[in-house]
Design a protein around this motif. Structure first.
Motif, PDB file in Angstrom:
ATOM      1  N   ASP A   6      -4.380 -26.797  32.494  1.00 36.07           N
ATOM      2  CA  ASP A   6      -4.070 -27.039  31.084  1.00 36.07           C
ATOM      3  C   ASP A   6      -4.677 -28.374  30.665  1.00 36.07           C
ATOM      4  O   ASP A   6      -4.166 -29.431  31.029  1.00 36.07           O
ATOM      5  CB  ASP A   6      -2.544 -27.051  30.892  1.00 36.07           C
ATOM      6  N   GLU A   7      -5.781 -28.322  29.923  1.00 40.92           N
ATOM      7  CA  GLU A   7      -6.488 -29.534  29.458  1.00 40.92           C
ATOM      8  C   GLU A   7      -6.664 -30.533  30.617  1.00 40.92           C
ATOM      9  O   GLU A   7      -6.107 -31.635  30.587  1.00 40.92           O
ATOM     10  CB  GLU A   7      -5.735 -30.185  28.291  1.00 40.92           C
ATOM     11  N   THR A  25      -9.010 -25.608  27.327  1.00 39.51           N
ATOM     12  CA  THR A  25      -9.567 -26.923  27.008  1.00 39.51           C
ATOM     13  C   THR A  25     -10.293 -26.877  25.676  1.00 39.51           C
ATOM     14  O   THR A  25     -10.692 -25.807  25.196  1.00 39.51           O
ATOM     15  CB  THR A  25     -10.538 -27.382  28.113  1.00 39.51           C
ATOM     16  N   SER A  64      -1.885 -22.765  25.125  1.00 42.70           N
ATOM     17  CA  SER A  64      -0.802 -22.996  26.089  1.00 42.70           C
ATOM     18  C   SER A  64       0.220 -21.875  26.047  1.00 42.70           C
ATOM     19  O   SER A  64       0.779 -21.481  27.086  1.00 42.70           O
ATOM     20  CB  SER A  64      -0.117 -24.343  25.812  1.00 42.70           C
ATOM     21  N   THR A 112      -7.697 -34.375  29.823  1.00 40.91           N
ATOM     22  CA  THR A 112      -7.052 -35.138  28.754  1.00 40.91           C
ATOM     23  C   THR A 112      -6.699 -36.544  29.219  1.00 40.91           C
ATOM     24  O   THR A 112      -6.123 -36.732  30.297  1.00 40.91           O
ATOM     25  CB  THR A 112      -5.767 -34.425  28.283  1.00 40.91           C
ATOM     26  N   GLN A 118      -1.186 -30.563  31.725  1.00 42.06           N
ATOM     27  CA  GLN A 118      -1.976 -31.423  30.857  1.00 42.06           C
ATOM     28  C   GLN A 118      -1.690 -32.904  31.076  1.00 42.06           C
ATOM     29  O   GLN A 118      -2.598 -33.703  31.219  1.00 42.06           O
ATOM     30  CB  GLN A 118      -1.717 -31.065  29.394  1.00 42.06           C
TER      31      GLN A 118
END
Length: 248
Positions: free
Chosen positions: A161-162, A194, A41, A165, A82
């Motif tokens: 970002d991810e 990820t 990140s 999740t 995320q």
């Protein structure tokens, strides 16, 4: 499109990035893999200019991101956060059209709403969803709204970002396929961070392994399984033993 040369970043005594060397080709999806806390990140935030590197250079189409005009620079990016990062107090359509209602990309309110509804449809949500609030949506729907917001301004570059999740395996698969479809349709350059290998295999054109502050390996997705790199092999197979030390 994006080049990182000898990028370093520390927070106090914690040296997070220790000389990142990476190139992200135009129109391709680059997936950054690595364990939690390895600086994935932070790497994205450095590219966006939200965090300033201590050393090194990051360029976008050859232009140093540190000296670029901020409004014009950020207008080229979209971001799927995320945790969704939706604004609870705003209806869905205003979340999607957030950038279109203010700043350099500002559109008339009615036009912004129409664009938001169009993007919601693109990610598989009905027009009626536009007037709901985030709390009224499931986790999968919230993730779709976040994706609609990321593409609302037709960005050249999208960061994820991810992206899966908190989602169950079936919904994660749906989101992965949707991301791949949209990035391909738009011809966008994508960067994904990820630790979910199903996301890697669904989205990536190229993969880079970040560990201990440097890129340990980078290459096309077709070479991921065959690379002898021990860091990559330990990570993709989830092995307890290897060069990546587990916290015990």
């Amino acid at each position: 499109m994006i080049t990182l040369s000898d990028v370093h970043k520390a927070f106090g005594s914690n040296r997070v990035l220790r000389g990142i060397e990476l190139e992200v080709p135009t129109g391709e999806s680059m997936v950054i893999i690595g364990g939690s806390g390895t600086g994935k990140s932070v790497l994205l935030k450095c590219i966006l200019g939200l965090v300033h590197p201590d050393k090194g250079k990051i360029t976008l189409d050859g232009e140093d991101v540190e000296t670029a005009s901020r409004d014009a620079f950020l207008a080229r990016f979209g971001m799927l956060f995320q945790g969704g990062a939706l604004f609870d107090s705003l209806p869905v359509w205003q979340n999607v059209a957030f950038r279109l209602l203010r700043g350099a990309l500002k559109r008339p309110k009615a036009e912004a709403r129409d664009i938001a509804i169009e993007k919601l449809r693109r990610v598989g949500l009905k027009a009626e969803t536009a007037d709901l609030y985030p709390a009224e949506l499931s986790g999968g729907m919230q993730k779709r709204v976040g994706l609609a917001r990321a593409i609302a301004a037709e960005p050249e570059i999208i960061f994820f970002d991810e992206p899966t999740t908190g989602l169950d395996p079936i919904m994660a698969g749906v989101i992965n396929e949707l991301i791949r479809e949209i990035v391909t349709e738009m011809g966008a350059t994508a960067m994904v961070i990820t630790h979910d290998m199903s996301s890697v295999r669904a989205i990536a054109d190229r993969v880079a392994m970040l560990h201990d502050g440097i890129i340990q390996w980078a290459g096309p997705i077709s070479e991921l399984d065959e690379t002898p790199d021990p860091y990559v092999q330990q990570f993709i197979h989830g092995q307890a033993e290897g060069p990546i030390a587990a916290i015990r």
